[in-house]
Design an enzyme around this catalytic site. Structure first.
Site, PDB file in Angstrom:
ATOM      1  N   GLU A 115       0.787  -1.222   0.000  1.00 38.29           N
ATOM      2  CA  GLU A 115       0.000   0.000   0.000  1.00 38.29           C
ATOM      3  C   GLU A 115       0.829   1.287   0.000  1.00 38.29           C
ATOM      4  O   GLU A 115       0.407   2.286  -0.576  1.00 38.29           O
ATOM      5  CB  GLU A 115      -0.938   0.016   1.219  1.00 38.29           C
ATOM      6  CG  GLU A 115      -1.990  -1.079   1.225  1.00 38.29           C
ATOM      7  CD  GLU A 115      -2.997  -0.918   0.116  1.00 38.29           C
ATOM      8  OE1 GLU A 115      -3.350   0.235  -0.185  1.00 38.29           O
ATOM      9  OE2 GLU A 115      -3.416  -1.938  -0.459  1.00 38.29           O
ATOM     10  N   SER A 381     -27.435  -8.591 -26.999  1.00 40.44           N
ATOM     11  CA  SER A 381     -28.469  -7.773 -27.640  1.00 40.44           C
ATOM     12  C   SER A 381     -29.047  -6.722 -26.713  1.00 40.44           C
ATOM     13  O   SER A 381     -29.717  -5.789 -27.184  1.00 40.44           O
ATOM     14  CB  SER A 381     -29.586  -8.678 -28.157  1.00 40.44           C
ATOM     15  OG  SER A 381     -29.125  -9.469 -29.244  1.00 40.44           O
TER      16      SER A 381
END
Length: 467
Positions: A115, A381
């Site tokens: 980190e 679709s």
């Protein structure tokens, strides 16, 4: 009366200029490096002058930072269905407060390596780390590394919202500077490890260790520490209770970071990767928890952290949810082997977009990863909606006619599902029949960028390319 014009006025002016410059009481113009040094210091002075009002403006409504030393109370969240019945309840879990000397060294090393590798060297903001992260994100074309230091993360988690605004970022920098001025590095790490969120309602490393591994944080092994450090990037994605395989992969990245930082040897990292982690087997509830987990996480991003009970009323319908569960299991029993499928997901929506049912997987007690809300799949679709809506917005109507026929775009030849072509059709019929060729031609006609813009306006956040 005639006037006399100097024979060479420019020569006269040049001579005067030379006399002025040669005068010992006058300074010659700044040139070369002197000019740039002068400009640099002028810029610094103006920056400091402007910094004062900016700091005052963004600091006037900062939250009470004295709360950092106060014990934090938990909150209870209840998620209700459409009829007001209780779907699930959540409560924050806080373990024992660990002083810095009680926190396992391997966990401190794992978090720093992953980190904030220069945590002990910077003053709250790491310009080198920020530039490194920015360059890496630009070169890869996606967000792969953050630039926030541990001090900035602590400031954001304790005092600020998750809003990605300039104001929040500046206040985060002010908070991190305040932390660095008032606390030692060890004290900042102590607050960080006892307050950071690990998912599943766990705040702090002791709560996370008990929920994930069934023991307190003082007993963390190297592999457990690496797994906890990996969760910090995204508890919803990397929690071992959500997706153990993903959590293992992230743990491997953390071990590699520890090798790069010089905390462990490569041989130790490789040996650790081959080990297994004993994860607590928690029976967390029915499949409606996929939905309730999703709701709680979305609510947290909207209202932030609260210390009082919260009741969330949702649109989920228990009878539809039960039917969705049974339908998904029936399909898996009938077709899973044929399609070599191990998982499935389902979402049922109202006409207004309200979720009536959500099933994120075949068994919540086995995997809490919500494939309905977290997995990324081709929209198929369903994406045609944005094409037609963008077309209607640009003046076309459902009665306009286009030709359903073969089309080739840079070697790509989309075909209809039926394999047939209908010739001249209205846009209304093309949409009803979900004709692929007409949708492609329509997107080209109105410009793909307009389709992407429409998708963004309607809430799509995943990357979409025009090519």
């Amino acid at each position: 009366m005639a006037t006399k014009t100097p024979k060479n006025p420019q020569k006269k002016h040049d001579g005067r200029r030379k006399n002025l410059i040669d005068n010992k009481n006058l300074k010659s113009p700044r040139t070369g490096i002197r000019k740039w040094v002068y400009r640099f210091f002028v810029a610094i002075i103006w920056f400091l002058i402007l910094l004062v009002p900016v700091t005052i403006y963004y600091a006037h409504d900062l939250p009470d930072i004295s709360e950092i030393t106060q014990p934090k109370g938990g909150s209870t969240v209840m998620v209700m269905d459409r009829s007001g019945g209780l779907l699930a309840s959540y409560g924050d879990v806080y373990g024992d407060w660990l002083e810095f000397d009680d926190i396992p060294a391997v966990l401190v090393q794992a978090v720093i390596a992953t980190e904030d590798r220069r945590f002990f060297d910077h003053g709250g903001f790491d310009i080198r780390g920020f530039m490194r992260a920015m360059i890496k994100n630009i070169t890869t074309g996606r967000m792969v590394e953050g630039g926030s230091t541990i001090s900035q993360q602590l400031a954001k988690n304790l005092f600020l919202s998750a809003d990605k605004t300039l104001k929040r970022k500046i206040q985060e920098l002010l908070f991190s500077a305040w932390l660095e001025m008032n606390f030692s590095k060890e004290e900042i790490l102590t607050y960080y490890f006892n307050r950071v969120y690990f998912g599943s309602g766990a705040y702090g490393i002791d709560a996370a260790a008990r929920i994930f591994f069934g023991h307190n944080a003082r007993e963390l092994s190297l592999i457990e520490a690496a797994m906890l450090a990996g969760v910090l990037k995204g508890p919803a994605l990397y929690s071992p209770l959500r997706d153990l395989e993903r959590s293992y992969r992230r743990m491997g990245d953390v071990l590699d970071n520890m090798v790069e930082a010089g905390f462990i040897q490569k041989s130790v990292a490789e040996k650790t990767k081959a080990e297994n982690v004993q994860i607590v087997d928690k029976q967390t509830g029915g499949d409606e928890r996929y939905f309730s987990d999703w709701i709680v996480e979305r609510a947290a991003s909207l209202i932030g952290r609260v210390n009082e009970p919260v009741i969330i009323y949702t649109t989920l319908m228990p009878d539809i949810q039960d039917k969705a569960n049974k339908a998904l299991q029936r399909i898996m029993d009938q077709e899973a082997l044929t399609h070599k499928a191990s998982q499935a997901a389902l979402v049922s929506l109202d006409m207004d977009g309200g979720v009536r049912a959500m099933v994120g997987g075949t068994d919540y007690t086995v995997s809490q990863y919500n494939r309905a809300a977290q997995a990324q799949r081709q929209p198929g679709s369903a994406f045609k909606l944005f094409i037609y809506l963008a077309a209607f917005e640009r003046g076309l109507s459902p009665d306009d006619v286009m030709r359903d026929s073969p089309v080739i775009l840079k070697g790509w030849q989309p075909k209809n599902y039926s394999g047939e072509y209908l010739g001249q059709v209205t846009l209304r019929e093309a949409f009803v029949r979900s004709l692929n060729t007409v949708a492609v031609k329509l997107a080209e006609r109105i410009n793909r960028k307009n389709v992407i813009e429409m998708a963004r306006r309607l809430g799509l956040t995943t990357p979409i390319v025009a090519e």
